[in-house]
Design an enzyme around this catalytic site. Structure first.
Site, PDB file in Angstrom:
ATOM      1  N   LEU A  37       0.609  -1.014   0.138  1.00 37.05           N
ATOM      2  CA  LEU A  37      -0.485  -0.082   0.049  1.00 37.05           C
ATOM      3  C   LEU A  37       0.561   1.306  -0.366  1.00 37.05           C
ATOM      4  O   LEU A  37       1.891   1.640   0.890  1.00 37.05           O
ATOM      5  CB  LEU A  37      -0.776  -0.084   0.976  1.00 37.05           C
ATOM      6  N   HIS A  41      -2.803   4.422  -2.218  1.00 34.01           N
ATOM      7  CA  HIS A  41      -4.483   3.244  -1.375  1.00 34.01           C
ATOM      8  C   HIS A  41      -4.984   4.174  -0.962  1.00 34.01           C
ATOM      9  O   HIS A  41      -5.943   3.658   0.026  1.00 34.01           O
ATOM     10  CB  HIS A  41      -3.736   1.743  -1.100  1.00 34.01           C
ATOM     11  N   SER A 190       2.383   0.461  -6.834  1.00 30.74           N
ATOM     12  CA  SER A 190       3.276  -0.398  -6.081  1.00 30.74           C
ATOM     13  C   SER A 190       4.410  -0.750  -7.055  1.00 30.74           C
ATOM     14  O   SER A 190       5.215  -0.763  -6.359  1.00 30.74           O
ATOM     15  CB  SER A 190       2.576  -1.604  -5.808  1.00 30.74           C
TER      16      SER A 190
HETATM   17  P1  AMP Z   1      -3.680  -1.854  -6.712  1.00 28.30           P
HETATM   18  O1  AMP Z   1      -3.177  -2.146  -5.872  1.00 28.30           O
HETATM   19  O2  AMP Z   1      -2.175  -1.304  -7.943  1.00 28.30           O
HETATM   20  O3  AMP Z   1      -4.869  -2.789  -8.043  1.00 28.30           O
HETATM   21  O4  AMP Z   1      -4.522  -0.918  -6.330  1.00 28.30           O
HETATM   22  C1  AMP Z   1      -5.598  -0.763  -5.699  1.00 28.30           C
HETATM   23  C2  AMP Z   1      -6.734   0.291  -6.200  1.00 28.30           C
HETATM   24  O5  AMP Z   1      -5.518   1.371  -5.909  1.00 28.30           O
HETATM   25  C3  AMP Z   1      -6.757   0.496  -7.574  1.00 28.30           C
HETATM   26  O6  AMP Z   1      -8.319   1.048  -7.587  1.00 28.30           O
HETATM   27  C4  AMP Z   1      -5.845   1.762  -7.860  1.00 28.30           C
HETATM   28  O7  AMP Z   1      -6.581   2.629  -9.266  1.00 28.30           O
HETATM   29  C5  AMP Z   1      -5.722   2.900  -6.645  1.00 28.30           C
HETATM   30  N1  AMP Z   1      -4.377   3.229  -7.102  1.00 28.30           N
HETATM   31  C6  AMP Z   1      -3.867   2.559  -7.770  1.00 28.30           C
HETATM   32  N2  AMP Z   1      -2.628   3.790  -7.366  1.00 28.30           N
HETATM   33  C7  AMP Z   1      -3.479   5.060  -6.772  1.00 28.30           C
HETATM   34  C8  AMP Z   1      -2.872   6.620  -7.377  1.00 28.30           C
HETATM   35  N3  AMP Z   1      -1.486   6.858  -7.468  1.00 28.30           N
HETATM   36  N4  AMP Z   1      -3.615   6.641  -6.989  1.00 28.30           N
HETATM   37  C9  AMP Z   1      -4.945   6.325  -6.579  1.00 28.30           C
HETATM   38  N5  AMP Z   1      -5.313   5.243  -6.432  1.00 28.30           N
HETATM   39  C10 AMP Z   1      -4.642   4.439  -6.669  1.00 28.30           C
END
Ligand code: AMP
Length: 306
Positions: A37, A41, A190
């Site tokens: 995270l 997130h 990430s």
């Molecule tokens: P992930 O763990 O990469 O699958 O991301 C989980 C959630 O966090 C998804 O809905 C992503 O779009 C969101 N997310 C990832 N990076 C960002 C960011 N920089 N800003 C806002 N939300 C994000």
């Protein structure tokens, strides 16, 4: 904060939450993630906390959404750190199942959203959105949230999930959330930990090219085909950048630029464009995007010789 690894316990914990005044009155907000995270997130968790009585976070690196040559095995994982973030953000329940728990047998069922998945990450990562739609469906069935929070950094993912929920009458509100960036403008991800110092420096070209695109779009007589080429040319000034795609689609319908006709856009009613980028720096594939208004643009001229 409860940390739960099995579906059975998760269902029981949700039932308990629904019996509590906070969970039942203001609802349950859900944030699905792959873990590792960061503040992006955390911003989703904060928003979920504001809107709901209780927040459920899932951390699951979903093998179904990774292609055979992608980074499933080496995807960064740090559950201790993730649990600290979750605690700080006031999460009520963290659901962190293992692969065996989520997929005890070979899946014979999959959820596939067509059309909007033929382009962008859908075409460059075959099967990716089937994996996303399938796991999100499973998670919605297990958690049964009132609202679910998704980042617009993955704008196509938001569109796919929204469409799935509409088409299948899922009883959950999808809340899109803005992209959080590092101070120098790099979209938080990430996967940024994979970058070498030099790749990290050159990756700033993504945000710069999107900023420039916003300015270029204001120029009288600009054509969208030309805009796409200018963005790609700008990214290519970074020697380590290897472009996967640079695309412009109408937003929120995701109509590819080449398929637009003035008429069609009027019918669709889209008033914005999405400029979407996927670019490799070394082993690391980064995505970014910008949603821009078409207000005030001579669309006929902008679309000529696309
Ligand atoms: P992930 O763990 O990469 O699958 O991301 C989980 C959630 O966090 C998804 O809905 C992503 O779009 C969101 N997310 C990832 N990076 C960002 C960011 N920089 N800003 C806002 N939300 C994000």
């Amino acid at each position: 904060m409860k940390v739960i690894t099995t579906i059975k316990e998760m269902r029981a914990a949700i039932a308990d939450l629904r019996r509590e005044p906070s969970g039942s009155a203001k609802g349950i907000g859900f944030v699905p993630t792959l873990g590792y995270l960061h503040e992006g997130h955390a911003s989703l968790l904060k928003r979920a906390r504001e809107d709901n009585g209780a927040v459920v976070l899932s951390i699951f690196v979903n093998p179904l959404q990774f292609g055979p040559n992608e980074d499933f095995e080496r995807y960064p994982r740090d559950s201790d750190r993730d649990l600290n973030v979750a605690r700080q953000e006031g999460v009520a329940i963290v659901f962190m199942p293992d692969v065996q728990e989520m997929y005890p047998q070979r899946m014979l069922t999959s959820v596939a959203v067509s059309g909007i998945t033929d382009i962008l990450c859908g075409s460059s990562r075959p099967g990716h959105f089937d994996g996303v739609a399938t796991v999100v469906s499973k998670l919605f069935n297990i958690i049964q949230p009132d609202r679910a929070y998704f980042g617009l950094k993955d704008a196509q993912q938001v569109a796919v999930v929204q469409r799935m929920v509409q088409d299948l009458n899922m009883n959950v509100e999808i809340v899109p959330c803005p992209t959080l960036r590092e101070e120098d403008g790099l979209a938080m991800s990430s996967r940024n930990v994979y970058l070498t110092a030099e790749e990290r420096r050159q990756a700033l070209v993504l945000q710069q090219s999107l900023n420039d695109a916003e300015e270029w779009l204001k120029r009288p007589g600009i054509r969208l085909g030309e805009l796409k080429e200018k963005v790609a040319a700008q990214i290519s000034t970074a020697p380590l950048a290897d472009i996967d795609y640079v695309e412009i689609v109408s937003y929120p319908s995701f109509l590819p630029l080449e398929e637009w006709e003035h008429q069609a856009l009027d019918i669709v009613g889209d008033k914005q464009i999405l400029i979407a980028l996927a670019v490799r720096f070394g082993q690391t594939r980064l995505i970014d995007n910008r949603i821009l208004s078409l207000e005030g643009l001579d669309l006929k001229g902008a679309l000529s010789h696309v």
